[in-house]
Design a protein around this motif. Structure first.
Motif, PDB file in Angstrom:
ATOM      1  N   PRO A   1      11.762   3.265  -9.401  1.00 40.74           N
ATOM      2  CA  PRO A   1      12.082   4.611  -9.876  1.00 40.74           C
ATOM      3  C   PRO A   1      11.306   4.906 -11.151  1.00 40.74           C
ATOM      4  N   VAL A   2      10.964   6.156 -11.348  1.00 38.97           N
ATOM      5  CA  VAL A   2      10.219   6.543 -12.544  1.00 38.97           C
ATOM      6  C   VAL A   2      10.981   7.629 -13.295  1.00 38.97           C
TER       7      VAL A   2
ATOM      8  N   SER B   1       8.546  13.189  -8.000  1.00 41.45           N
ATOM      9  CA  SER B   1       7.728  12.022  -7.658  1.00 41.45           C
ATOM     10  C   SER B   1       8.098  11.573  -6.251  1.00 41.45           C
ATOM     11  N   CYS B   2       7.189  10.843  -5.635  1.00 42.20           N
ATOM     12  CA  CYS B   2       7.472  10.260  -4.320  1.00 42.20           C
ATOM     13  C   CYS B   2       6.565   9.052  -4.108  1.00 42.20           C
TER      14      CYS B   2
ATOM     15  N   LEU C   1       0.793  -1.233   0.000  1.00 41.64           N
ATOM     16  CA  LEU C   1       0.000   0.000   0.000  1.00 41.64           C
ATOM     17  C   LEU C   1       0.829   1.290   0.000  1.00 41.64           C
ATOM     18  N   ARG C   2       1.925   1.275  -0.705  1.00 41.36           N
ATOM     19  CA  ARG C   2       2.654   2.514  -0.983  1.00 41.36           C
ATOM     20  C   ARG C   2       2.150   3.023  -2.329  1.00 41.36           C
ATOM     21  N   VAL C   3       2.007   4.326  -2.441  1.00 40.14           N
ATOM     22  CA  VAL C   3       1.401   4.941  -3.621  1.00 40.14           C
ATOM     23  C   VAL C   3       2.380   5.931  -4.244  1.00 40.14           C
ATOM     24  N   LEU C   4       2.477   5.861  -5.573  1.00 46.48           N
ATOM     25  CA  LEU C   4       3.298   6.816  -6.314  1.00 46.48           C
ATOM     26  C   LEU C   4       2.498   8.086  -6.560  1.00 46.48           C
ATOM     27  N   LEU C   5       3.087   9.225  -6.210  1.00 51.35           N
ATOM     28  CA  LEU C   5       2.502  10.524  -6.533  1.00 51.35           C
ATOM     29  C   LEU C   5       3.498  11.315  -7.364  1.00 51.35           C
ATOM     30  N   ILE C   6       2.957  12.150  -8.248  1.00 54.02           N
ATOM     31  CA  ILE C   6       3.779  13.014  -9.084  1.00 54.02           C
ATOM     32  C   ILE C   6       3.265  14.452  -8.955  1.00 54.02           C
ATOM     33  N   GLU C   7       4.209  15.389  -8.978  1.00 53.56           N
ATOM     34  CA  GLU C   7       3.872  16.804  -8.796  1.00 53.56           C
ATOM     35  C   GLU C   7       3.750  17.484 -10.150  1.00 53.56           C
TER      36      GLU C   7
END
Length: 151
Positions: free
Chosen positions: A107-108, A118-119, A19-25
């Motif tokens: 990594p993205v 991203s995080c 349940l870790r989620v990738l977010l991008i700014e």
């Protein structure tokens, strides 16, 4: 000049089994964090839109992982500052929700004209960081969705 967007889009929540989620700014709105999103182009299927947007925005190939159509649609008013991207008079969008489960946080490679950073965050933190209410709701569904897949 870019062609006008269709008011049909995808939201792709990229996550791991823990349940870790990738977010991008967003580059056009620093401080606005989100999952992968994007409008359908031409007559492509929604799955093809999801795959294209994930590749364009993160460099990840969905064919290597588990992309799922959550069979969920959100209908919402387009933010005023983005309406110029749509045909005149368009005020609402229909968003189709997908999930992409990865084996671990990866990594993205961001599209620099679209995203700044991203995080990977625990789902609870990710749900509070995104600016979009529909994105936050999709992230809050993750524990139940993952648990249903394990059963």
């Amino acid at each position: 000049m870019k062609p006008l967007k269709q008011p049909v889009s995808v939201l792709v929540v990229i996550y791991t089994a823990d349940l870790r989620v990738l977010l991008i700014e967003r580059a056009d709105k620093p401080g606005y964090w989100q999952s992968v999103t994007g409008s359908r182009e031409g007559e492509e299927s929604l799955g093809a839109t999801a795959a294209r947007e994930v590749l364009e925005e993160t460099g990840l190939d969905v064919a290597r992982y588990a992309l799922s159509d959550w069979q969920q649609q959100n209908h919402y008013e387009i933010y005023e500052h983005w309406r110029h991207r749509y045909p005149p008079g368009t005020t609402h969008n229909t968003e189709h929700v997908f999930g992409l489960m990865l084996p671990a946080p990866l990594p993205v490679v961001l599209a620099p004209d679209e995203h700044l950073a991203s995080c990977w965050l625990p789902w609870e933190e990710a749900a509070t960081k995104v600016f979009s209410p529909s994105n936050a709701e999709a992230i809050r569904q993750l524990p139940d969705r993952v648990a249903a897949c394990v059963r």
